[in-house]
Scaffold this active site. Structure first.
Site, PDB file in Angstrom:
ATOM      1  N   ASP A  10       0.826  -1.212   0.000  1.00 27.03           N
ATOM      2  CA  ASP A  10       0.000   0.000   0.000  1.00 27.03           C
ATOM      3  C   ASP A  10       0.862   1.265   0.000  1.00 27.03           C
ATOM      4  O   ASP A  10       1.984   1.265   0.497  1.00 27.03           O
ATOM      5  CB  ASP A  10      -0.905  -0.028   1.249  1.00 27.03           C
ATOM      6  CG  ASP A  10      -2.033   0.991   1.157  1.00 27.03           C
ATOM      7  OD1 ASP A  10      -2.331   1.452   0.040  1.00 27.03           O
ATOM      8  OD2 ASP A  10      -2.598   1.330   2.203  1.00 27.03           O
ATOM      9  N   HIS A  27       2.014   3.103  -9.078  1.00 24.83           N
ATOM     10  CA  HIS A  27       1.812   1.658  -9.261  1.00 24.83           C
ATOM     11  C   HIS A  27       2.991   1.033 -10.016  1.00 24.83           C
ATOM     12  O   HIS A  27       3.385  -0.088  -9.718  1.00 24.83           O
ATOM     13  CB  HIS A  27       0.492   1.386  -9.993  1.00 24.83           C
ATOM     14  CG  HIS A  27      -0.711   1.832  -9.213  1.00 24.83           C
ATOM     15  ND1 HIS A  27      -0.892   1.494  -7.884  1.00 24.83           N
ATOM     16  CD2 HIS A  27      -1.788   2.587  -9.547  1.00 24.83           C
ATOM     17  CE1 HIS A  27      -2.029   2.022  -7.442  1.00 24.83           C
ATOM     18  NE2 HIS A  27      -2.587   2.706  -8.434  1.00 24.83           N
ATOM     19  N   LEU A 120      11.261 -19.911  -3.509  1.00 25.23           N
ATOM     20  CA  LEU A 120      10.121 -19.181  -2.952  1.00 25.23           C
ATOM     21  C   LEU A 120       8.848 -19.408  -3.776  1.00 25.23           C
ATOM     22  O   LEU A 120       8.898 -19.437  -5.008  1.00 25.23           O
ATOM     23  CB  LEU A 120      10.467 -17.686  -2.962  1.00 25.23           C
ATOM     24  CG  LEU A 120       9.371 -16.704  -2.558  1.00 25.23           C
ATOM     25  CD1 LEU A 120       9.175 -16.729  -1.048  1.00 25.23           C
ATOM     26  CD2 LEU A 120       9.727 -15.285  -3.009  1.00 25.23           C
TER      27      LEU A 120
HETATM   28  C1  IPE Z   1      -5.341  -2.607   0.237  1.00 25.56           C
HETATM   29  O1  IPE Z   1      -5.051  -1.261   0.037  1.00 25.56           O
HETATM   30  C2  IPE Z   1      -5.325  -3.343  -1.077  1.00 25.56           C
HETATM   31  C3  IPE Z   1      -4.032  -3.455  -1.732  1.00 25.56           C
HETATM   32  C4  IPE Z   1      -2.888  -2.996  -1.307  1.00 25.56           C
HETATM   33  C5  IPE Z   1      -4.067  -4.175  -2.975  1.00 25.56           C
HETATM   34  P1  IPE Z   1      -6.205  -0.170  -0.110  1.00 25.56           P
HETATM   35  O2  IPE Z   1      -5.508   1.119  -0.340  1.00 25.56           O
HETATM   36  O3  IPE Z   1      -7.198  -0.596  -1.110  1.00 25.56           O
HETATM   37  O4  IPE Z   1      -6.881  -0.233   1.329  1.00 25.56           O
HETATM   38  P2  IPE Z   1      -7.748   0.843   2.114  1.00 25.56           P
HETATM   39  O5  IPE Z   1      -8.814   1.291   1.168  1.00 25.56           O
HETATM   40  O6  IPE Z   1      -6.842   1.961   2.483  1.00 25.56           O
HETATM   41  O7  IPE Z   1      -8.253   0.108   3.299  1.00 25.56           O
HETATM   42  C1  IPE Z   2      -1.807   0.213  -3.216  1.00 26.12           C
HETATM   43  O1  IPE Z   2      -1.536   1.567  -3.282  1.00 26.12           O
HETATM   44  C2  IPE Z   2      -2.075  -0.395  -4.565  1.00 26.12           C
HETATM   45  C3  IPE Z   2      -3.456  -0.820  -4.800  1.00 26.12           C
HETATM   46  C4  IPE Z   2      -4.418  -0.770  -3.923  1.00 26.12           C
HETATM   47  C5  IPE Z   2      -3.760  -1.343  -6.113  1.00 26.12           C
HETATM   48  P1  IPE Z   2      -2.702   2.653  -3.259  1.00 26.12           P
HETATM   49  O2  IPE Z   2      -3.083   2.945  -4.661  1.00 26.12           O
HETATM   50  O3  IPE Z   2      -3.792   2.222  -2.357  1.00 26.12           O
HETATM   51  O4  IPE Z   2      -1.932   3.899  -2.648  1.00 26.12           O
HETATM   52  P2  IPE Z   2      -2.526   4.969  -1.636  1.00 26.12           P
HETATM   53  O5  IPE Z   2      -3.041   4.221  -0.450  1.00 26.12           O
HETATM   54  O6  IPE Z   2      -3.600   5.700  -2.368  1.00 26.12           O
HETATM   55  O7  IPE Z   2      -1.356   5.831  -1.309  1.00 26.12           O
HETATM   56 MG    MG Z   3      -4.121   2.485  -0.357  1.00 21.22          MG
END
Ligand code: IPE
Ligand code: IPE
Ligand code: MG
Length: 234
Positions: A10, A27, A120
């Site tokens: 995240d 990403h 792994l």
């Molecule tokens: C969790 O992150 C999902 C992934 C990292 C794939 P999110 O960014 O979607 O989670 P919330 O919305 O902050 O809980």
């Molecule tokens: C995690 O990073 C990746 C996915 C959920 C696909 P985010 O896109 O949630 O990044 P933030 O939380 O907005 O910084």
């Molecule tokens: Mg996120």
């Protein structure tokens, strides 16, 4: 060494925002970091690495962002042969039937190409939700009850554990969430009952092998009692 590490990858969006870049650039950076961390886990002898790449809730995001993530996944799958050379086994977990067909085919090929690997195992969670996973197991149990293979009075926890996407693997013993959020967001709900957790403010694209070393050091100092009591050495 933890046997099975789960990582909620995240913070990609915030990483990009800090650099005045579009979220998709975050990403891209996050997916590069995944490769670095997976190779490192393989080198240090971790058996399983489950990474959260796209959740069942992430469809709520703008279409452009979802499309960009799917394109990134396609690109990654097309050159996942790197992993084969490194003896890393790739698996995909989640409700894959809802993903575009070409991606599902590429996933099946990547799994097939790496199935003999003995290093792994990487489980990549795509369109994954812990509750969906439990529901999937419950439906399969329902089927088996209906066709007489299971008796509802004799159901055990193992009947569920055998039907979740990570069946036959050691349960995740260590779950890492960077980016300063302190929640599971529907990740490994069944499997994490006794996992240790590590939270870090570092955003995923910046989460380095040194950060992982630090987390593992902390894991090794934890006292895992599983409901029992500490047995003192005399
Ligand atoms: C969790 O992150 C999902 C992934 C990292 C794939 P999110 O960014 O979607 O989670 P919330 O919305 O902050 O809980
Ligand atoms: C995690 O990073 C990746 C996915 C959920 C696909 P985010 O896109 O949630 O990044 P933030 O939380 O907005 O910084
Ligand atoms: Mg996120």
């Amino acid at each position: 060494m933890p046997k099975h590490i789960g990582i909620i990858m995240d913070g990609n969006g915030r990483w990009a925002k800090k650099r005045m870049l579009p979220r998709t650039a975050g990403h891209v950076a996050g997916s590069e970091n995944f490769k670095t961390i997976a190779r490192y886990c393989n080198r240090i002898g971790v058996k399983y690495l489950t990474v959260y790449a796209f959740s069942t809730e992430n469809w709520k995001r703008p279409k452009e962002e979802v499309d960009a993530i799917m394109d990134l996944l396609r690109k990654y799958l097309k050159d996942s042969t790197n992993f084969k050379e490194e003896n890393i086994k790739l698996r995909f977990i989640g409700k894959l039937s809802e993903l575009p067909e070409d991606i599902r085919e590429l996933m099946a090929k990547a799994e097939e190409d790496s199935k003999e690997a003995t290093g792994l195992t990487v489980n990549m969670a795509v369109n994954y939700g812990g509750r969906e996973e439990i529901l999937h197991a419950v439906k399969s149990i329902g089927e088996d009850i209906k066709n007489g293979k299971l008796n509802p009075d004799e159901l055990t926890e193992d009947d569920i554990s055998e039907r979740i996407y990570t069946a036959l693997q050691d349960e995740p013993d260590f779950i890492i969430r960077p980016s300063g959020e302190y929640r599971l967001s529907n990740f490994l709900v069944w499997q994490s009952a006794y996992a240790e957790f590590w939270f870090s403010d570092v955003l995923w694209p910046d989460f380095s092998t040194k950060d992982l070393d630090r987390a593992i050091d902390a894991f090794n100092k934890r006292d895992r009692r599983f409901g029992g009591i500490k047995v003192e050495k005399i």
